[in-house]
Scaffold this motif. Structure first.
Motif, PDB file in Angstrom:
ATOM      1  N   GLU A 116      53.540  99.999  26.876  1.00  0.00           N
ATOM      2  CA  GLU A 116      54.286 101.244  27.042  1.00  0.00           C
ATOM      3  C   GLU A 116      53.982 102.248  25.942  1.00  0.00           C
ATOM      4  OE1 GLU A 116      56.728 104.204  28.337  1.00  0.00           O
ATOM      5  OE2 GLU A 116      56.314 102.370  29.451  1.00  0.00           O
ATOM      6  N   LEU A 117      53.932 101.787  24.691  1.00  0.00           N
ATOM      7  CA  LEU A 117      53.848 102.685  23.547  1.00  0.00           C
ATOM      8  C   LEU A 117      52.535 102.615  22.774  1.00  0.00           C
ATOM      9  CD1 LEU A 117      57.464 102.172  22.233  1.00  0.00           C
ATOM     10  CD2 LEU A 117      56.460 104.398  22.684  1.00  0.00           C
ATOM     11  N   GLY A 118      51.743 101.581  23.028  1.00  0.00           N
ATOM     12  CA  GLY A 118      50.515 101.407  22.265  1.00  0.00           C
ATOM     13  C   GLY A 118      50.768 100.902  20.859  1.00  0.00           C
ATOM     14  N   GLU A 119      51.969 100.392  20.599  1.00  0.00           N
ATOM     15  CA  GLU A 119      52.332  99.933  19.254  1.00  0.00           C
ATOM     16  C   GLU A 119      51.939  98.475  19.051  1.00  0.00           C
ATOM     17  OE1 GLU A 119      56.382 102.625  18.533  1.00  0.00           O
ATOM     18  OE2 GLU A 119      56.541 100.503  19.023  1.00  0.00           O
ATOM     19  N   GLU A 120      51.304  98.203  17.938  1.00  0.00           N
ATOM     20  CA  GLU A 120      51.052  96.822  17.550  1.00  0.00           C
ATOM     21  C   GLU A 120      52.348  96.215  17.026  1.00  0.00           C
ATOM     22  OE1 GLU A 120      48.352  95.238  18.149  1.00  0.00           O
ATOM     23  OE2 GLU A 120      47.080  96.944  18.706  1.00  0.00           O
ATOM     24  N   ARG A 121      52.385  94.903  17.011  1.00  0.00           N
ATOM     25  CA  ARG A 121      53.586  94.208  16.556  1.00  0.00           C
ATOM     26  C   ARG A 121      53.967  94.623  15.144  1.00  0.00           C
ATOM     27  NH1 ARG A 121      53.826  87.685  15.771  1.00  0.00           N
ATOM     28  NH2 ARG A 121      53.561  88.214  13.576  1.00  0.00           N
ATOM     29  N   GLY A 122      55.182  95.086  14.974  1.00  0.00           N
ATOM     30  CA  GLY A 122      55.688  95.508  13.669  1.00  0.00           C
ATOM     31  C   GLY A 122      55.509  96.980  13.372  1.00  0.00           C
ATOM     32  N   ALA A 123      54.611  97.645  14.094  1.00  0.00           N
ATOM     33  CA  ALA A 123      54.344  99.073  13.846  1.00  0.00           C
ATOM     34  C   ALA A 123      55.158  99.921  14.819  1.00  0.00           C
ATOM     35  CB  ALA A 123      52.859  99.371  13.985  1.00  0.00           C
ATOM     36  N   HIS A 124      56.472  99.806  14.717  1.00  0.00           N
ATOM     37  CA  HIS A 124      57.355 100.452  15.678  1.00  0.00           C
ATOM     38  C   HIS A 124      58.027 101.675  15.065  1.00  0.00           C
ATOM     39  CE1 HIS A 124      56.593  96.796  17.837  1.00  0.00           C
ATOM     40  NE2 HIS A 124      57.154  96.077  16.883  1.00  0.00           N
ATOM     41  N   SER A 125      58.151 102.732  15.859  1.00  0.00           N
ATOM     42  CA  SER A 125      58.768 103.960  15.371  1.00  0.00           C
ATOM     43  C   SER A 125      59.488 104.669  16.510  1.00  0.00           C
ATOM     44  CB  SER A 125      57.719 104.889  14.748  1.00  0.00           C
ATOM     45  OG  SER A 125      56.742 105.241  15.717  1.00  0.00           O
ATOM     46  N   LEU A 126      60.380 105.561  16.152  1.00  0.00           N
ATOM     47  CA  LEU A 126      61.173 106.288  17.139  1.00  0.00           C
ATOM     48  C   LEU A 126      60.309 107.328  17.842  1.00  0.00           C
ATOM     49  CD1 LEU A 126      64.127 106.608  18.206  1.00  0.00           C
ATOM     50  CD2 LEU A 126      64.367 108.480  16.553  1.00  0.00           C
ATOM     51  N   LYS A 129      64.080  89.875  22.099  1.00  0.00           N
ATOM     52  CA  LYS A 129      64.444  90.353  23.433  1.00  0.00           C
ATOM     53  C   LYS A 129      65.462  91.485  23.352  1.00  0.00           C
ATOM     54  CE  LYS A 129      66.958  87.769  26.233  1.00  0.00           C
ATOM     55  NZ  LYS A 129      67.382  86.771  27.261  1.00  0.00           N
ATOM     56  N   PHE A 130      66.462  91.354  22.486  1.00  0.00           N
ATOM     57  CA  PHE A 130      67.509  92.369  22.386  1.00  0.00           C
ATOM     58  C   PHE A 130      66.993  93.654  21.747  1.00  0.00           C
ATOM     59  CE2 PHE A 130      71.164  94.346  20.214  1.00  0.00           C
ATOM     60  CZ  PHE A 130      72.008  94.539  21.303  1.00  0.00           C
ATOM     61  N   ASN A 131      66.365  93.520  20.597  1.00  0.00           N
ATOM     62  CA  ASN A 131      65.906  94.717  19.879  1.00  0.00           C
ATOM     63  C   ASN A 131      64.605  95.271  20.451  1.00  0.00           C
ATOM     64  OD1 ASN A 131      67.972  94.866  17.682  1.00  0.00           O
ATOM     65  ND2 ASN A 131      67.198  92.815  17.290  1.00  0.00           N
ATOM     66  N   GLY A 132      63.682  94.366  20.816  1.00  0.00           N
ATOM     67  CA  GLY A 132      62.454  94.821  21.463  1.00  0.00           C
ATOM     68  C   GLY A 132      62.758  95.442  22.811  1.00  0.00           C
ATOM     69  N   GLY A 133      63.678  94.821  23.546  1.00  0.00           N
ATOM     70  CA  GLY A 133      64.102  95.387  24.820  1.00  0.00           C
ATOM     71  C   GLY A 133      64.800  96.713  24.649  1.00  0.00           C
ATOM     72  N   GLY A 134      65.619  96.826  23.610  1.00  0.00           N
ATOM     73  CA  GLY A 134      66.305  98.089  23.343  1.00  0.00           C
ATOM     74  C   GLY A 134      65.326  99.209  23.052  1.00  0.00           C
ATOM     75  N   HIS A 135      64.291  98.899  22.286  1.00  0.00           N
ATOM     76  CA  HIS A 135      63.252  99.885  21.976  1.00  0.00           C
ATOM     77  C   HIS A 135      62.476 100.267  23.238  1.00  0.00           C
ATOM     78  CE1 HIS A 135      60.174 102.085  20.006  1.00  0.00           C
ATOM     79  NE2 HIS A 135      59.327 101.086  19.764  1.00  0.00           N
ATOM     80  N   LEU A 136      62.068  99.258  23.995  1.00  0.00           N
ATOM     81  CA  LEU A 136      61.295  99.488  25.211  1.00  0.00           C
ATOM     82  C   LEU A 136      62.104 100.228  26.268  1.00  0.00           C
ATOM     83  CD1 LEU A 136      58.710  98.889  26.896  1.00  0.00           C
ATOM     84  CD2 LEU A 136      59.800  96.731  27.562  1.00  0.00           C
TER      85      LEU A 136
END
Length: 286
Positions: free
Chosen positions: A78-88, A149-156
């Protein structure tokens, strides 16, 4: 004043303006509803902090839950983000652009506080995951899955949600998605009624979804609890998501979830939904 107190005070002020009801009369209910997601985010952060990673060199048994990797695969898709490289992700419209259907205050808090909260927790969980992987602590890795699942799902889920909406949108869809809705649900009105019914009926907190089934080449409507990702839960590619956690509408619609769901149809970005549908079908080889 603590950030939590400022947040609650802002909620109380806005609710009083919108409803004309004395805040003291409904304060207990308001705090329970409007602060529910903030509490859930905080509790999940505490859960991650409480997981203890064993020292390297201890005997390890068991297998890593494959859904841990699946969460990050869906986020990357969805975002092209690698694991740990997450941003708003920035919105493509102003916080006020969805007025009067979704008010500015809701959008500001929802995007900058709640969505950011999921991202913060996800990054903390990834750090703990890396520590567990280095120690080959499979038990700790699997114990972190609920946080993923909760936080990754919330971001996704929220990332998809923001793109599913647009100012001066709504109405009926056109293009391939319109044809698919007519084929799989009989009519747009029939789809609207079913999607609305499933979304309104979510018990507690969760999401209503329109998804695509790659195997059957069909659209389907489903709901997910909390922040469970649609693809991980039902095997459906997410096309259109509706957040029915009470924080998403309580300030404006109070306990009238059905009114919020009805208003959502005025801001659906059908061009985005259609694009998602075309991409999903192509990826499935249809």
């Amino acid at each position: 004043m603590a950030e939590k107190d400022l947040y609650i005070a802002a909620l109380e002020k806005k609710l009083a303006e919108l409803s004309g009801i004395e805040v003291d009369q409904i304060k207990k209910n308001q705090l329970a509803n409007a602060s529910s997601e903030a509490c859930s985010i905080r509790e999940m952060a505490e859960y991650v902090e409480g997981i203890q990673v064993k020292q390297a060199g201890q005997v390890i048994t068991g297998q890593v839950n494959p859904q841990v990797a699946a969460v990050f695969a869906h986020i990357k898709a969805e975002l092209g983000e690698e694991r740990g490289a997450h941003s708003l992700p920035p919105l493509k419209y102003d916080y006020s652009a969805l007025e009067p259907h979704i008010c500015t205050t809701i959008m500001q808090i929802h995007h900058t506080k709640h969505h950011q909260g999921y991202i913060n927790n996800l990054k903390a969980a990834v750090e703990k995951l890396a520590e567990a992987e280095k120690a080959n602590d499979i038990a700790a890795i699997n114990a972190l899955f609920p946080a993923m699942k909760f936080n990754g799902g919330g971001h996704l889920n929220h990332t998809i949600f923001w793109t599913n909406m647009a100012p001066e949108a709504g109405g009926e869809p056109t293009g391939d998605i319109a044809e698919a809705i007519n084929k799989d649900f009989g009519s747009f009105q029939s789809f609207k009624e079913k999607f609305s019914g499933v979304s309104v009926a979510v018990k507690g907190s969760g999401w209503g979804w329109l998804g695509y089934c790659p195997k059957d080449d069909k659209l389907a409507i489903a709901s997910c609890q909390n922040q469970d990702p649609l693809q991980l839960t039902h095997g459906l590619v997410p096309l259109l998501g509706l957040d029915v956690w009470e924080h998403a509408y309580y300030l404006q619609y109070k306990n009238l979830r059905a009114d919020y769901v009805k208003a959502f149809f005025n801001v659906i970005n059908w061009a985005n939904v259609n694009e998602r549908y075309e991409v999903a079908r192509k990826a499935a080889g249809h």
